[in-house]
Design an enzyme around this catalytic site. Structure first.
Site, PDB file in Angstrom:
ATOM      1  N   CYS A  87       0.841  -1.191   0.000  1.00 55.22           N
ATOM      2  CA  CYS A  87       0.000   0.000   0.000  1.00 55.22           C
ATOM      3  C   CYS A  87       0.881   1.249   0.000  1.00 55.22           C
ATOM      4  CB  CYS A  87      -0.975  -0.037   1.178  1.00 55.22           C
ATOM      5  SG  CYS A  87      -2.391   1.081   0.985  1.00 55.22           S
ATOM      6  N   HIS A 196      -3.620  -5.658   1.098  1.00 48.31           N
ATOM      7  CA  HIS A 196      -2.958  -5.969   2.363  1.00 48.31           C
ATOM      8  C   HIS A 196      -3.018  -7.461   2.705  1.00 48.31           C
ATOM      9  CE1 HIS A 196      -2.366  -1.796   3.809  1.00 48.31           C
ATOM     10  NE2 HIS A 196      -3.444  -1.538   3.080  1.00 48.31           N
ATOM     11  N   GLU A 198      -1.179  -8.962   4.709  1.00 53.21           N
ATOM     12  CA  GLU A 198      -0.867  -9.130   6.138  1.00 53.21           C
ATOM     13  C   GLU A 198      -2.109  -9.127   7.017  1.00 53.21           C
ATOM     14  OE1 GLU A 198      -0.780  -4.612   5.598  1.00 53.21           O
ATOM     15  OE2 GLU A 198      -0.402  -6.411   4.405  1.00 53.21           O
TER      16      GLU A 198
END
Length: 224
Positions: A87, A196, A198
């Protein structure tokens, strides 16, 4: 694997990234403030997480690209080090010249916060070894400037050299050129992507769709 997570004023996804890295490696990553001029000794992976570095003034990532720590990141990358930008981290890597292109405002000028589906375009890299080409997975996205742009010559080179890592597979909401969601450096050791992964590394988060990225880079560096 020793990972260093960079912190800029406005970074807000460092804890999410730390959770994902610790889940894959069993080790806590080191947080490195942007005013530092050196990376920790023994760093294997540098991670630039999401957020709004310097309030997204000028352009997203433009000010962070000139932070003192980025000199060390460039040296690390020049020596073949592995770098991941997610990002805002992707935006910074582009602004710093470590990846080509730029991230522009989303096509409808709206901030997008939703899940998307990504398709793996390049398997067998340090970041994608646990996926097959053409495989799809879910990833959250949260950005106002995720519209990947590059000139046609650059886009053709990325396509021809197999450096497109991920594409949006369920509609191009932000307007990114050729549905590109993530790209690799020519040596395959730098990855930038907008969504994302994660945020999906544990069943308690709603799934483990993003875990293969972190498992891939951990195993790749362990065997290097």
């Amino acid at each position: 694997m020793n990972a260093a997570i960079l912190l800029f004023p406005g970074t807000n996804r460092e804890r999410d990234m730390a959770i994902a890295l610790e889940r894959a490696t069993g080790k806590k990553p080191t947080m490195v403030f942007h005013r530092e001029s050196e990376l920790p000794r023994g760093t294997d992976l540098v991670v630039l997480p999401g957020g709004f570095s310097h309030g997204d003034y000028l352009r997203t990532g433009a000010m962070a690209a000139h932070s003192p720590i980025m000199g060390a990141v460039r040296d690390f990358a020049d020596k073949g080090g592995h770098v991941l930008g997610v990002c805002n981290g992707f935006q910074i890597l582009c602004e710093a010249g470590l990846l080509p292109g730029a991230l522009l405002r989303n096509k409808d000028l709206r901030f997008l916060s939703m899940d998307c589906t990504l398709r793996v375009e390049r398997a067998g890299t340090p970041f994608t070894a646990h996926w097959q080409r053409g495989e799809t997975f879910r990833a959250p996205m949260a950005h106002g400037d995720g519209n990947y742009f590059a000139d046609d010559e650059t886009l053709d080179r990325l396509e021809g050299e197999g450096l497109v890592a991920f594409r949006y597979a369920d509609g191009n909401r932000n307007g990114a050129a050729r549905d590109i969601a993530g790209i690799l450096s020519p040596n395959l050791r730098i990855l930038g992507l907008m969504p994302h992964p994660e945020d999906l590394v544990d069943p308690l988060m709603g799934g483990e769709d993003g875990l293969p990225l972190f498992t891939s880079i951990t195993e790749s560096l362990a065997s290097a």
